[in-house]
Design a protein around this motif. Structure first.
Motif, PDB file in Angstrom:
ATOM      1  N   GLY A 135       0.782  -1.227   0.000  1.00  0.00           N
ATOM      2  CA  GLY A 135       0.000   0.000   0.000  1.00  0.00           C
ATOM      3  C   GLY A 135       0.815   1.278   0.000  1.00  0.00           C
ATOM      4  O   GLY A 135       0.259   2.360   0.172  1.00  0.00           O
ATOM      5  N   ARG A 136       2.129   1.207  -0.195  1.00  0.00           N
ATOM      6  CA  ARG A 136       2.984   2.401  -0.235  1.00  0.00           C
ATOM      7  C   ARG A 136       3.587   2.585  -1.616  1.00  0.00           C
ATOM      8  O   ARG A 136       3.697   1.637  -2.380  1.00  0.00           O
ATOM      9  N   ARG A 137       3.973   3.804  -1.908  1.00  0.00           N
ATOM     10  CA  ARG A 137       4.601   4.110  -3.184  1.00  0.00           C
ATOM     11  C   ARG A 137       6.020   4.621  -2.965  1.00  0.00           C
ATOM     12  O   ARG A 137       6.271   5.238  -1.927  1.00  0.00           O
ATOM     13  N   PRO A 138       6.898   4.386  -3.956  1.00  0.00           N
ATOM     14  CA  PRO A 138       6.726   3.558  -5.152  1.00  0.00           C
ATOM     15  C   PRO A 138       6.432   2.113  -4.796  1.00  0.00           C
ATOM     16  O   PRO A 138       6.860   1.627  -3.744  1.00  0.00           O
ATOM     17  N   ALA A 139       5.739   1.430  -5.678  1.00  0.00           N
ATOM     18  CA  ALA A 139       5.243   0.090  -5.377  1.00  0.00           C
ATOM     19  C   ALA A 139       5.901  -0.977  -6.245  1.00  0.00           C
ATOM     20  O   ALA A 139       5.317  -2.028  -6.489  1.00  0.00           O
ATOM     21  N   LEU A 140       7.128  -0.702  -6.720  1.00  0.00           N
ATOM     22  CA  LEU A 140       7.816  -1.652  -7.589  1.00  0.00           C
ATOM     23  C   LEU A 140       9.277  -1.777  -7.182  1.00  0.00           C
ATOM     24  O   LEU A 140       9.868  -0.827  -6.662  1.00  0.00           O
ATOM     25  N   ASP A 163      15.274   8.590 -13.674  1.00  0.00           N
ATOM     26  CA  ASP A 163      14.215   9.012 -12.758  1.00  0.00           C
ATOM     27  C   ASP A 163      13.646   7.783 -12.046  1.00  0.00           C
ATOM     28  O   ASP A 163      12.438   7.644 -11.903  1.00  0.00           O
ATOM     29  N   GLU A 164      14.532   6.883 -11.609  1.00  0.00           N
ATOM     30  CA  GLU A 164      14.056   5.591 -11.120  1.00  0.00           C
ATOM     31  C   GLU A 164      13.308   5.685  -9.790  1.00  0.00           C
ATOM     32  O   GLU A 164      12.454   4.842  -9.507  1.00  0.00           O
ATOM     33  N   ARG A 165      13.609   6.682  -8.981  1.00  0.00           N
ATOM     34  CA  ARG A 165      12.903   6.778  -7.696  1.00  0.00           C
ATOM     35  C   ARG A 165      11.445   7.183  -7.874  1.00  0.00           C
ATOM     36  O   ARG A 165      10.658   7.099  -6.938  1.00  0.00           O
ATOM     37  N   ARG A 166      11.089   7.620  -9.045  1.00  0.00           N
ATOM     38  CA  ARG A 166       9.666   7.880  -9.343  1.00  0.00           C
ATOM     39  C   ARG A 166       8.888   6.573  -9.398  1.00  0.00           C
ATOM     40  O   ARG A 166       7.682   6.556  -9.125  1.00  0.00           O
ATOM     41  N   TYR A 167       9.565   5.484  -9.759  1.00  0.00           N
ATOM     42  CA  TYR A 167       8.869   4.224 -10.020  1.00  0.00           C
ATOM     43  C   TYR A 167       9.256   3.097  -9.063  1.00  0.00           C
ATOM     44  O   TYR A 167       8.442   2.223  -8.777  1.00  0.00           O
ATOM     45  N   PHE A 168      10.507   3.109  -8.595  1.00  0.00           N
ATOM     46  CA  PHE A 168      11.016   1.954  -7.876  1.00  0.00           C
ATOM     47  C   PHE A 168      11.378   2.294  -6.428  1.00  0.00           C
ATOM     48  O   PHE A 168      11.753   3.424  -6.115  1.00  0.00           O
TER      49      PHE A 168
END
Length: 566
Positions: A93-98, A126-131
């Motif tokens: 339930g937290r982001r980033p979620a990958l 910009d990986e901290r946006r997603y991972f």
């Protein structure tokens, strides 16, 4: 152990197509009796997938293609183990979620075995946006008892003596020391710049010595938007010496056997980067154009040919990338175009075997002038009149490209884009800026190399004439000019390109301040002038087409200055 390396060129977001590519590599690995197949970072997705990672249906599709990959291996009763780059969901339930992850795939099923710990969030990354960063380094023990240390791209970039900057965070290599791996694996998607081939080798060599084990560095290859991945994967022994080197700028498959009697005899260490960096730069640009066109669905390209050095270089690159039959050029002379430039452009087109059409613009200039006269209380003058010529040409090029379904290539260089010596909705029109990350001095250097004997092997590889001139001495030696008014020279408006480019490199790539450069001895008037032009041109760069990034700092997604700023 027999290790298979698949240096792949994925299409971003094409999970099904990329899986088929991996399956083909599996078949090659099985035919070569390999035990383990490696594929690059995020090989299922292509790199960088950016906001495609935020689409839930694609994450569901990833599970489907991984399941299919397992079934295909099972149907062939394959004992092959495959390491695949994937994005793994975190259900908290937290982001980033990958996680940016490595997945182990076999006929028995698939499971994540490593998470990337150091997530780049600089320049184009910009990986901290997603991972979310992984919490620890990972080892994988194979059925034969071999222990593999697993890292992903930036996890290897942990040597402050070699790097200009190092991300804050853990040292994934140090964390593996107690595991005593038999082999360190780094799956990467590392885009090209001229310094990287050597730096990657040095970083991997340090890791090999620290862990006292061989290191495999497997890189993605191919162009994805502005980024070009040059491949150049390799394998080092525990001393940091080369055991295997894969080609640059090519998809490639290779098998390496850990038994000493089966290892290829290569000179140690193998020289990196390739002996001529200009050849690698040219190959990288050709790869970028070829993949941008093909992955965007274009089979043909168009450019304006002026008889100048910039459009000449773009024409050569495009011809090498797509073939002469796929290239069309427009010559659009004005009353100020010199006879020599027109002849040089036609000669270049003939030398390359590309189509050329001549569309004079004098009558269009007259029509625009008379049409604007009532609104301007007279016909356009000065820069307005010069820009109109460029915009007429840009309109003609866009019309032809639209009608014929061609990719329009712009021909401006980095020096011009930096200081705004270009025209919005004119020479900036197009779908790809091929040399938008090459300073003018680099353009001259690359053209001089193309016309030398040193380029013959590279030219032959791309079906270009291996002997004689390509660009031509007349184009290489004429003073640069936009030819928008009588006897115009770039030097009328700009500093000497040698001085300008040296200053721009410091301001752009090293982010040096004008005050610091003045303190180091640069002319205050020159520094202030160039700084002012660089700052005022930001609005133009924001509206320019994507360019092929080949330097540590290009204009594009990695350049994020505000337009309205002090």
């Amino acid at each position: 152990m027999r290790l298979a390396l698949a240096q792949l060129n994925p299409l971003v977001g094409d999970l099904s197509g990329n899986t088929r590519m991996i399956l083909k590599a599996c078949e090659q690995a099985e035919a070569g009796k390999a035990d383990l197949l490696l594929t690059p970072e995020l090989s299922l997705w292509g790199y960088p997938p950016r906001d495609l990672l935020l689409q839930p249906e694609r994450l569901n599709q990833q599970k489907e293609v991984l399941d299919q990959l397992c079934r295909d291996l099972d149907q062939r009763h394959s004992d092959l183990t495959v390491l695949v780059g994937a994005a793994i969901a975190i259900q908290d339930g937290r982001r980033p979620a990958l996680y940016n992850a490595i997945v182990q795939v076999s006929r028995q099923g698939w499971r994540p075995v490593a998470h990337k710990q150091l997530l780049p969030n600089y320049d184009v990354f910009d990986e901290r946006r997603y991972f979310r960063p992984g919490e620890r380094s990972s080892s994988l023990v194979l059925d034969n008892g071999l222990r593999l240390g697993l890292t992903i791209c930036e996890d290897l970039w942990v040597d402050t003596e070699l790097q200009r900057e190092r991300l804050s965070g853990p040292d994934p290599v140090a964390e593996l020391i107690n595991d005593a791996p038999d082999l360190l694996i780094n799956l990467a998607a590392s885009p090209f710049d001229a310094s990287k081939p050597s730096l990657r080798q040095q970083l991997a060599a340090r890791a090999a010595v620290r862990l006292n084990c061989p290191v495999v560095y497997l890189n993605q290859v191919g162009g994805n938007d502005e980024l070009i991945f040059d491949g150049g994967s390799f394998l080092l022994n525990p001393k940091g010496e080369h055991l295997l080197q894969l080609p640059f700028c090519k998809e490639w498959f290779e098998i390496w056997d850990s038994e000493p009697s089966h290892q290829p005899a290569l000179p140690l260490p193998l020289p990196l980067p390739p002996s001529d960096p200009r050849g690698l730069l040219f190959r990288t640009l050709v790869l970028g154009v070829r993949d941008y066109a093909s992955k965007c669905g274009f089979k043909q390209a168009l450019l304006g040919l002026s008889g100048g050095i910039d459009s000449a270089l773009v024409a050569v690159i495009a011809t090498a990338a797509l073939g002469p039959e796929a290239i069309t050029t427009l010559l659009m002379p004005s009353p100020w175009s010199s006879r020599g430039s027109i002849d040089d452009a036609k000669t270049l087109a003939s030398r390359l075997g590309i189509a050329s059409q001549t569309v004079p613009i004098a009558s269009l200039m007259q029509s625009f002038g008379s049409s604007l006269a009532p609104a301007l209380d007279g016909e356009p003058q000065g820069v307005t009149a010069e820009n109109l010529q460029s915009r007429i040409r840009g309109t003609l090029l866009m019309a032809v490209a639209n009608q014929q379904g061609q990719l329009l290539l712009t021909t401006g260089n980095k020096s011009e884009l930096a200081v705004g010596y270009c025209t919005l909705y004119g020479d900036m029109n197009g779908g790809l800026a091929v040399i938008g990350d090459l300073y003018k001095t680099t353009v001259f250097a690359l053209c001089n190399w193309l016309d030398s004997d040193d380029s013959s092997r590279c030219r032959d590889d791309f079906g270009l004439a291996s002997q004689g001139e390509l660009v031509g001495e007349a184009i290489r030696t004429k003073p640069p000019s936009a030819e928008l008014r009588p006897d115009q020279k770039d030097s009328d408006s700009l500093p000497d390109y040698g001085e300008l480019d040296a200053l721009l490199k410091l301001l752009i790539e090293e982010r040096r301040s004008g005050q610091a450069l003045i303190a180091e001895g640069f002319s205050p008037a020159l520094v202030e002038r160039v700084e002012r032009m660089l700052r005022r041109a930001e609005f133009k760069r924001r509206q320019s087409p994507p360019l092929l990034k080949v330097s540590p700092q290009a204009f594009g997604t990695g350049w994020r200055l505000p337009i309205a700023a002090a």
